[in-house]
Scaffold this active site. Structure first.
Site, PDB file in Angstrom:
ATOM      1  N   HIS A 151     -37.956 -32.233  33.895  1.00  0.00           N
ATOM      2  CA  HIS A 151     -37.157 -32.297  35.121  1.00  0.00           C
ATOM      3  C   HIS A 151     -36.601 -30.924  35.467  1.00  0.00           C
ATOM      4  CE1 HIS A 151     -37.233 -36.728  35.101  1.00  0.00           C
ATOM      5  NE2 HIS A 151     -37.416 -36.509  33.807  1.00  0.00           N
TER       6      HIS A 151
ATOM      7  N   LYS B 111     -26.592 -11.334   4.630  1.00  0.00           N
ATOM      8  CA  LYS B 111     -27.406 -10.725   3.572  1.00  0.00           C
ATOM      9  C   LYS B 111     -26.891  -9.324   3.238  1.00  0.00           C
ATOM     10  CE  LYS B 111     -32.060  -8.981   3.573  1.00  0.00           C
ATOM     11  NZ  LYS B 111     -33.438  -9.230   3.980  1.00  0.00           N
TER      12      LYS B 111
ATOM     13  N   GLU C 178     -20.427  -8.728  13.667  1.00  0.00           N
ATOM     14  CA  GLU C 178     -20.033 -10.029  14.215  1.00  0.00           C
ATOM     15  C   GLU C 178     -19.498 -10.943  13.108  1.00  0.00           C
ATOM     16  OE1 GLU C 178     -22.839  -8.447  14.825  1.00  0.00           O
ATOM     17  OE2 GLU C 178     -23.508  -8.737  16.904  1.00  0.00           O
TER      18      GLU C 178
ATOM     19  N   GLU D 222     -38.988 -11.212  16.935  1.00  0.00           N
ATOM     20  CA  GLU D 222     -38.485 -10.130  16.083  1.00  0.00           C
ATOM     21  C   GLU D 222     -39.579  -9.701  15.088  1.00  0.00           C
ATOM     22  OE1 GLU D 222     -34.864 -10.821  13.751  1.00  0.00           O
ATOM     23  OE2 GLU D 222     -34.022  -9.016  14.603  1.00  0.00           O
TER      24      GLU D 222
ATOM     25  N   LYS E 102     -27.464  -1.491  18.515  1.00  0.00           N
ATOM     26  CA  LYS E 102     -26.362  -1.676  17.557  1.00  0.00           C
ATOM     27  C   LYS E 102     -25.557  -0.389  17.408  1.00  0.00           C
ATOM     28  CE  LYS E 102     -27.872  -4.636  13.886  1.00  0.00           C
ATOM     29  NZ  LYS E 102     -28.291  -4.724  12.493  1.00  0.00           N
TER      30      LYS E 102
ATOM     31  N   GLY F 236     -34.237 -11.935   7.048  1.00  0.00           N
ATOM     32  CA  GLY F 236     -33.251 -12.836   7.647  1.00  0.00           C
ATOM     33  C   GLY F 236     -33.889 -14.005   8.386  1.00  0.00           C
ATOM     34  N   ARG F 237     -34.875 -13.705   9.229  1.00  0.00           N
ATOM     35  CA  ARG F 237     -35.461 -14.771  10.070  1.00  0.00           C
ATOM     36  C   ARG F 237     -36.374 -15.704   9.271  1.00  0.00           C
ATOM     37  NH1 ARG F 237     -36.837  -9.720  11.283  1.00  0.00           N
ATOM     38  NH2 ARG F 237     -38.998  -9.003  11.202  1.00  0.00           N
TER      39      ARG F 237
HETATM   40  C1  G6Q Z   1     -33.552 -11.163  10.873  1.00  0.00           C
HETATM   41  C2  G6Q Z   1     -32.736 -10.020  11.210  1.00  0.00           C
HETATM   42  C3  G6Q Z   1     -31.352 -10.323  11.731  1.00  0.00           C
HETATM   43  C4  G6Q Z   1     -30.321 -10.624  10.639  1.00  0.00           C
HETATM   44  C5  G6Q Z   1     -28.931 -10.572  11.264  1.00  0.00           C
HETATM   45  C6  G6Q Z   1     -27.849 -10.902  10.285  1.00  0.00           C
HETATM   46  O1  G6Q Z   1     -34.623 -11.100  10.361  1.00  0.00           O
HETATM   47  O2  G6Q Z   1     -32.721  -9.131  10.151  1.00  0.00           O
HETATM   48  O3  G6Q Z   1     -31.356 -11.374  12.669  1.00  0.00           O
HETATM   49  O4  G6Q Z   1     -30.580 -11.849  10.050  1.00  0.00           O
HETATM   50  O5  G6Q Z   1     -28.724  -9.315  11.821  1.00  0.00           O
HETATM   51  O6  G6Q Z   1     -27.876 -10.027   9.210  1.00  0.00           O
HETATM   52  P1  G6Q Z   1     -27.003 -10.279   7.932  1.00  0.00           P
HETATM   53  O7  G6Q Z   1     -27.452 -11.531   7.285  1.00  0.00           O
HETATM   54  O8  G6Q Z   1     -27.196  -9.076   7.077  1.00  0.00           O
HETATM   55  O9  G6Q Z   1     -25.571 -10.404   8.404  1.00  0.00           O
END
Ligand code: G6Q
Length: 536
Positions: free
Chosen positions: A384, A209, A215, A353, A499, A266-267
Site C-alpha cells: 500500500h 566492541k 553515542e 557497509e 566521524k 560489528g555487523r
Molecule cells: C559494524 C561497524 C559499526 C559498529 C558500530 C559500533 O560492522 O563496525 O556499525 O558496530 O560503530 O561499534 P562499537 O561496538 O565498537 O561501539
C-alpha cells in the site's frame, strides 16, 4: 587463496553475452510448472523459489562457473578456519581474521577455528550462569526484586542485528521478560525508552566492541544519571559487552562483563555476546542455542560447491546477475512477517557497509559495480506504499521475498473463508508472480511490463532456529558477493571521515556556544561550517 579482478573471469564475459537476451518471463511458457519445480533449492527447512528470476539453465551454469573460477567456496572455508581476510594488501588496514561463524561452531567436535570457538563457549558458559542467577533470584535489585527488562545500549552492529532478532522472536519471550534498545545519540531516544520503564527492575546492557563509541558512551552516561537520580546504584544495574582490554573492560563499573573479539565484525556480531546477552535475558538460554544451531546448519550447508544446492551461494550469484549484468542498482528485501520489521535495516547495514567499496583487495580502483543499495519493509504494508514503483516504475528493483507458512502466536481467524496467514502468504506469492509475469492491457496506465526479477525464500515458521538460519543465509550471500567482487567486505573505512569531522565540529560548536550561550543561530552554524571547511 588467489583473488582476481571480477572483470578478468571468463564466466564474466560469457554472462555479459547472455545478459543481452535474458529469459523472458512474460511469454506463454515463460514460467512453466516445470520451471517452478526445477528452479527451487532447499536447505535447513528453507525453500528458495527462483523460477521468477530472468535466468536460463545456461545462465545458471555460467554463474556456477563464476563461483568456481572465483574460488568462492575455498575462500569461505578458509574464512571459517581463520584466514586473515579483513585486509587490503600493502596498505594500513585492520588485518584481522573473520570468524563470526566460530561463535556458532559449538556443535562440532572439530570446529573450523578451535581457539575462537573455545572462547565463544567460555562466554556462553558465563552467560548461562548469569542467566540462571537472574532466573533463580541470585541477581536482583537492591530491594531483592527480580529484573524484568534489559535495555541494550549500543549502535550500528551493536544494535541493528540484536534488535532485529529480538523483534523477530519476541513471541518466544520468557514470561515477564522484555528487551528495549537505545542507539541514537539523540537524547530523545533515551528519554522515550526510559519513559514508563521501571528502571529499578531494569538491567542496562552497554554494548560496544571498541568501548570508545561516542553515542554509546554518551547514552551510558545518561542511563547512569537516570539511575542515580532514582537513588539506584549503576554498578548493580549495568552489564557490559566489549572487547577484552577495551576502555569499557572495567569490572568495578559493571555487574557482569562479557567479551567479544576483534575477529568478529560489528555487523556480523549478532550471534556473539553482542546479540546473545539481551536475547538470552528475554528469550532464555535454550532459545539462543537454537539460534546458533540454525545459523550453524547454514554455515555448513554453505560449503557446497553446487549453486543449485547452496541457498546463500545461489542468492549471491543471482544478485550478481541482476546487479552486474542486468544493471539493476538496488535490491529490496520484503519479509511477509511483521516480526521481521527491522530485519531489512539490519541487512542494509550488513550489505552496504560490507560491499559498498570502490577498491580491490590489492588497493586498486574497481572497474565494475560492487554492492547495491539495499532497502525494504514488511509486506503487506509495503503493497500500500512503494510497490507502485516496483510494478510500474522505470527503475527495476529485484526483490528477495521472505515468507512463513505458519504464524508465531497461533492466534488467527478465518474471515471470508481464509485465515490471515493464508492471506499473507497468498499476497506474497501474488506479488512475486505479478512482478515476473506482468499484464497486458489496452490502457497503457494499466499495463505491467513484468520481467521484474524476484525470489521467494520460505519456511514453516519464524522460530529461534529458523531466524538463526535466515541470518546466516544473508550474511553468507553478502560475503560470497564481496569475495567475487574482490573487495574487502569486512572493513568500514568509509564511515571514518564523517566521524572525525563530527568530533571537530563538536569542538567548534562547544566554543561558539561558550561565546554566545544564548543562541546557536543560522549565522553561527554557517560560521562553524565555513571554519571547518577551510581547515580541510
Ligand atoms: C559494524 C561497524 C559499526 C559498529 C558500530 C559500533 O560492522 O563496525 O556499525 O558496530 O560503530 O561499534 P562499537 O561496538 O565498537 O561501539
Amino acid at each position: 587463496m588467489q583473488f582476481q579482478d571480477f572483470s578478468s573471469f571468463k564466466a564474466v564475459a560469457r554472462l555479459a553475452l547472455l545478459a543481452r537476451e535474458p529469459h523472458d518471463l512474460t511469454t506463454v511458457d515463460g514460467l512453466s510448472a516445470q520451471r517452478i519445480r526445477e528452479f527451487k533449492v532447499s536447505a535447513s527447512g528453507f525453500d528458495l523459489l527462483y523460477g521468477t528470476q530472468r535466468i536460463t539453465p545456461e545462465v545458471l551454469s555460467a554463474l556456477q562457473d563464476l563461483a568456481d573460477e572465483s574460488g568462492l567456496i575455498n575462500t569461505f572455508k578458509a574464512m571459517k578456519q581463520g584466514a586473515v581476510l579483513n585486509r587490503i594488501e600493502g596498505y594500513a588496514c585492520e588485518n584481522r581474521q573473520v570468524l563470526h561463524t566460530a561463535s556458532r561452531d559449538i556443535f562440532e567436535e572439530a570446529p573450523g577455528s578451535p581457539d575462537a570457538t573455545t572462547k565463544a563457549k567460555i562466554e556462553l558458559t558465563k552467560l548461562n550462569a548469569f542467566l540462571n542467577d537472574i532466573g533463580s533470584g541470585r541477581v536482583v535489585n537492591a530491594k531483592g526484586q527480580t529484573f524484568t527488562t534489559m535495555v541494550q545500549v549500543g549502535i550500528g552492529g551493536s544494535d541493528l542485528g540484536p534488535r532485529a532478532l529480538y523483534l523477530a522472536l519476541k513471541a518466544y519471550s520468557l514470561p515477564g521478560r522484555s528487551a528495549r534498545f537505545i542507539a541514537n545519540v539523540d537524547p530523545d531516544d533515551v528519554a522515550e525508552v526510559l519513559l514508563g520503564l521501571d528502571i529499578s527492575r531494569t538491567l542496562f546492557n552497554i554494548v560496544s566492541k571498541t568501548g570508545t563509541t561516542l553515542e554509546t558512551l554518551t547514552n551510558e552516561s545518561l542511563v547512569r544519571a537516570a539511575l542515580i537520580k532514582e537513588g539506584l546504584d549503576p554498578a548493580r544495574h549495568l552489564v557490559a559487552v566489549t572487547g577484552e582490554g577495551s576502555p569499557m573492560d572495567d569490572a568495578s563499573r559493571y555487574r557482569a562483563t562479557f567479551y567479544m573479539y576483534d575477529y568478529i565484525g560489528g555487523r556480523y556480531s549478532a550471534t556473539s555476546m553482542v546479540g546473545v546477552v539481551t536475547l538470552g535475558f528475554a528469550l532464555g538460554y535454550a532459545a539462543i542455542i537454537e539460534i546458533l544451531r540454525g545459523a550453524h546448519e547454514i554455515d555448513r550447508s554453505a560449503e557446497q560447491r553446487d549453486i543449485r544446492k547452496n541457498i546463500p551461494l545461489l542468492m549471491a550469484m543471482l544478485g550478481i546477475w541482476n546487479h552486474n549484468f542486468l544493471g539493476h542498482a538496488t535490491i529490496a528485501v520484503l519479509p511477509y512477517s511483521q516480526a521481521l520489521a527491522r530485519f531489512p535495516a539490519h541487512l542494509q547495514q550488513c550489505d552496504m557497509e560490507s560491499n559498498g567499496k570502490s577498491v580491490t583487495r590489492q588497493g586498486e580502483s574497481v572497474g565494475w559495480q560492487t554492492g547495491p543499495v539495499v532497502w525494504g519493509e514488511p509486506g503487506t504494508n509495503g503493497q500500500h506504499a512503494f510497490y507502485q514503483l516496483l510494478h510500474q516504475g522505470t527503475e527495476i528493483v529485484p526483490v528477495e521475498f521472505i515468507g512463513f507458512r505458519q504464524n508465531q502466536y497461533g492466534l488467527d481467524l478465518e474471515v471470508e473463508g481464509t485465515s490471515s496467514q493464508q492471506k499473507l502468504v497468498a499476497n506474497m506469492l501474488a506479488q512475486s508472480l505479478a512482478l515476473a509475469l506482468g499484464k497486458r492491457d489496452d490502457n497503457p496506465a494499466r499495463c505491467f511490463s513484468g520481467n521484474r526479477p524476484n525470489s521467494v525464500l520460505i519456511t514453516d515458521q519464524l522460530s529461534p532456529r529458523s531466524m538463526g538460519a535466515l541470518l546466516a543465509i544473508f550474511e553468507h550471500r553478502i560475503t560470497f558477493q564481496g569475495f567475487c567482487w574482490n573487495i574487502n567486505s569486512f572493513d568500514q573505512e568509509g564511515v571514518q571521515l564523517g566521524k572525525v569531522l563530527a568530533t571537530k565540529l563538536l569542538q567548534l560548536l562547544a566554543t561558539a556556544s561558550q561565546d554566545h550561550p544564548e543562541k546557536l543561530d543560522q549565522e553561527c552554524l554557517e560560521k562553524i561550517l565555513l571554519q571547518q571547511a577551510q581547515m580541510m
